[in-house]
Design a protein around this motif. Structure first.
Motif, short mmCIF file in Angstrom:
data_model
loop_
_atom_site.label_atom_id
_atom_site.label_comp_id
_atom_site.label_asym_id
_atom_site.label_seq_id
_atom_site.Cartn_x
_atom_site.Cartn_y
_atom_site.Cartn_z
N UNK A 218 0.83 -1.21 0.00
CA UNK A 218 0.00 0.00 0.00
C UNK A 218 0.86 1.25 0.00
N UNK A 219 1.90 1.24 0.82
CA UNK A 219 2.77 2.42 0.88
C UNK A 219 3.55 2.58 -0.42
N UNK A 220 4.09 1.47 -0.94
CA UNK A 220 4.86 1.56 -2.18
C UNK A 220 4.01 1.94 -3.37
N UNK A 221 2.75 1.49 -3.37
CA UNK A 221 1.86 1.82 -4.48
C UNK A 221 1.48 3.29 -4.46
N UNK A 222 1.29 3.84 -3.24
CA UNK A 222 0.88 5.25 -3.14
C UNK A 222 2.04 6.20 -3.39
N UNK A 223 3.26 5.76 -3.08
CA UNK A 223 4.42 6.65 -3.26
C UNK A 223 5.20 6.36 -4.54
N UNK A 224 4.88 5.25 -5.23
CA UNK A 224 5.48 4.99 -6.53
C UNK A 224 6.70 4.10 -6.54
N UNK A 225 7.13 3.56 -5.40
CA UNK A 225 8.35 2.75 -5.43
C UNK A 225 8.07 1.26 -5.62
N UNK A 226 6.81 0.81 -5.52
CA UNK A 226 6.51 -0.62 -5.64
C UNK A 226 6.76 -1.11 -7.06
N UNK A 227 7.43 -2.26 -7.16
CA UNK A 227 7.65 -2.93 -8.44
C UNK A 227 7.27 -4.40 -8.30
N UNK A 228 6.47 -4.91 -9.25
CA UNK A 228 6.08 -6.32 -9.21
C UNK A 228 7.30 -7.21 -9.32
N UNK A 229 7.29 -8.32 -8.59
CA UNK A 229 8.40 -9.26 -8.63
C UNK A 229 9.46 -9.00 -7.60
N UNK A 230 9.24 -8.08 -6.69
CA UNK A 230 10.24 -7.73 -5.70
C UNK A 230 10.02 -8.41 -4.36
N UNK A 231 10.71 -7.86 -3.34
CA UNK A 231 10.67 -8.44 -2.00
C UNK A 231 9.27 -8.35 -1.40
N UNK A 232 8.53 -7.29 -1.74
CA UNK A 232 7.18 -7.16 -1.18
C UNK A 232 6.30 -8.34 -1.57
N UNK A 233 6.34 -8.73 -2.83
CA UNK A 233 5.56 -9.89 -3.27
C UNK A 233 6.02 -11.16 -2.56
N UNK A 234 7.33 -11.26 -2.32
CA UNK A 234 7.85 -12.44 -1.64
C UNK A 234 7.32 -12.55 -0.21
N UNK A 235 6.96 -11.44 0.39
CA UNK A 235 6.40 -11.48 1.74
C UNK A 235 5.15 -12.32 1.83
N UNK A 236 4.28 -12.25 0.80
CA UNK A 236 3.08 -13.08 0.79
C UNK A 236 3.44 -14.56 0.65
N UNK A 237 4.47 -14.87 -0.16
CA UNK A 237 4.88 -16.27 -0.30
C UNK A 237 5.40 -16.82 1.02
N UNK A 238 6.16 -16.00 1.75
CA UNK A 238 6.64 -16.43 3.07
C UNK A 238 5.46 -16.69 4.00
N UNK A 239 4.46 -15.82 3.93
CA UNK A 239 3.27 -16.02 4.77
C UNK A 239 2.57 -17.33 4.43
#
Length: 491
Positions: A218-239
């Motif tokens: 949410x923060x990365x999407x609102x500020x523009x730094x989120x990129x698909x395929x990065x560490x943020x997406x991996x967080x859901x896989x870890x979960x």
């Protein structure tokens, strides 16, 4: 002859084949790392979707094993939730890889549908509400403090974005709002039950990893730094891997009532609540305008005062818990020998019988009696007899495992409870104990291996009958109980 399963249990080191939860945890972590390292594209998307559906399938398979997790309906809801998440991922990757970026889109509704299922599952896992249980209230303290932070960082910016339609605003705010609703539920579960390194902790870490990934997205999407395929997406896989490991961990098969804590305020819980309470004035401190010096000073002072009070309360809790532990030890211990007393033995035996039935592992007990103890007392005096009893307990403890229980049943009679031990192993242990009696004294013993339908009294009675048989046969020997020694529970 030792059974392999019993040996693993005795050594406390089950083989890898008996720890599938570790394979799911390690495999999920490896998939998350591989996803981050892979170039973003169809292969990475396929890996992500398959991993999500795989976690859902593993949780569903856990419900079909011989000892399924407690509260199967809750775990079934988690499996369905991950299935919905996998469907959302599949649709999202199809749209994203084609360069389409509609918002809101079908994946958002699949993702949002995950949260109600998680909420119901966490509530069921936490058990029914109790009037004397402060777990929910404490969880709400943390949740409200987190809500203030989420409002300032994630929700409020959407409210003042003129480019968002009503539906876009609703969906954008829905993610952090649902996250904030999940947080008190998982904290309620944690505050109410134990959080050792087991399925309970894996579930907690899985939910926290899921929330963290949501917030970073949410923060990365609102500020523009989120990129698909990065560490943020991996967080859901870890979960997802943590959820699968939790479902397969043996501790999730334990009845939640056996894991419930008393509603005490531990130091860790107090510090969690204190940190949450400090968060609100901290937000005031960092968001107040530059002309609001008084507000800043007051907020800083409130944090300092609260920390001092927190430190003081922590000291009081440490002292109270020390005294409580001392009193509890006295209530469970024989004052002469330091062995467990009869009351504690009854509680331990009831717990071990329940564990034996649940895990289908052997349980043996032994009655041990010092031969001619009255004659020893008459010859050397009662003070020397008391010393002999203390020395016997000290010597026997060196031969027993930490999981075994040595209790003084009365006079010169003792009972040894041997979990995960069959009769052959119990005979070996008892013979070692009989040869460790000081002052060249001898002892007799009666052994019994628990049956699935036996009560504690019936098991003790069978071992006692075997002990009397050993005495009648000349003492200084051990006899094994048979089912002919069994007496009705009311006798």
């Amino acid at each position: 002859m030792n059974h392999p399963t019993t040996l693993h249990a005795l050594n406390g080191r089950p083989s890898f084949g008996h720890r599938p939860w570790l394979a799911w945890l390690g495999g999920g972590t490896a998939v998350a790392i591989a996803y981050v390292l892979m170039p973003y594209g169809r292969a990475a998307a396929a890996l992500y979707v398959l991993a999500t559906f795989g976690a859902a399938a593993l949780i569903a398979m856990a419900l079909l094993r011989r000892t399924p997790p407690q509260c199967r309906s809750a775990w079934a809801l988690i499996a369905v939730a991950l299935g919905l998440a996998g469907t959302g991922h599949l649709i999202w990757y199809v749209l994203d890889l084609r360069g389409l970026d509609p918002f809101p889109a079908a994946p958002d509704f699949f993702y949002l549908a995950v949260y109600p299922l998680f909420m119901i599952a966490l509530w069921r896992l936490g058990g029914p509400a109790r009037k004397d249980d402060g777990a929910l209230g404490d969880a709400l303290i943390v949740g409200i403090s987190a809500a203030v932070l989420a409002w300032a960082l994630l929700i409020q910016p959407y409210l003042y974005d003129p480019e968002l339609s009503s539906m876009q605003l609703l969906v954008s705010a829905g993610y952090p709002v649902f996250d904030l609703m999940l947080l008190p539920l998982v904290l309620r579960l944690v505050f109410r039950h134990s959080t050792r390194i087991d399925g309970q902790l894996f579930l907690l870490l899985g939910v926290l990893a899921y929330l963290a990934a949501d917030l970073f997205y949410a923060h990365g999407n609102s500020t523009g730094w989120y990129q698909a395929g990065g560490v943020t997406d991996a967080g859901w896989l870890v979960a997802y891997s943590l959820f699968a490991a939790a479902a397969w961990h043996p501790s999730t098969s334990i009845d939640r009532d056996e894991r419930s804590r008393s509603p005490e305020l531990s130091r860790r819980r107090l510090y969690t609540l204190g940190s949450a309470a400090v968060l609100v004035p901290a937000i005031i401190l960092f968001t107040a305008g530059v002309d609001h010096d008084t507000v800043r000073i007051a907020a800083g002072a409130s944090i300092l005062i609260f920390l001092l009070v927190l430190h003081r309360m922590g000291g009081l809790i440490r002292e109270t818990q020390r005294q409580a532990r001392a009193l509890q030890a006295l209530s469970r211990t024989d004052p002469l020998t330091g062995a467990a007393n009869r009351r504690h033995l009854e509680a331990i035996l009831a717990d071990e019988l329940a564990r034996m039935r649940r895990l289908e592992t052997p349980l043996s007990i032994a009655f041990l009696d010092l031969d001619h103890f009255k004659q020893y007392n008459d010859t050397y005096g009662h003070s020397q007899g008391d010393r002999l009893l203390r020395d016997v307990v000290a010597a026997w403890r060196q031969e027993l495992r930490p999981s075994d229980t040595l209790a003084r049943y009365g006079g010169e009679e003792f009972v040894v409870v041997l979990p995960h031990t069959d009769l052959d192993q119990a005979v070996t242990v008892v013979e070692r104990l009989r040869h460790r009696i000081p002052d060249n004294q001898t002892g007799s013993a009666g052994l019994a291996c628990a049956e699935a339908t036996e009560t504690p009294d019936q098991l003790l009675a069978r071992a006692d009958q075997a002990l009397y048989r050993a005495k009648n046969q000349g003492r200084d020997r051990a006899c094994i109980a048979t089912m002919d020694d069994r007496v009705p529970a009311e006798a």
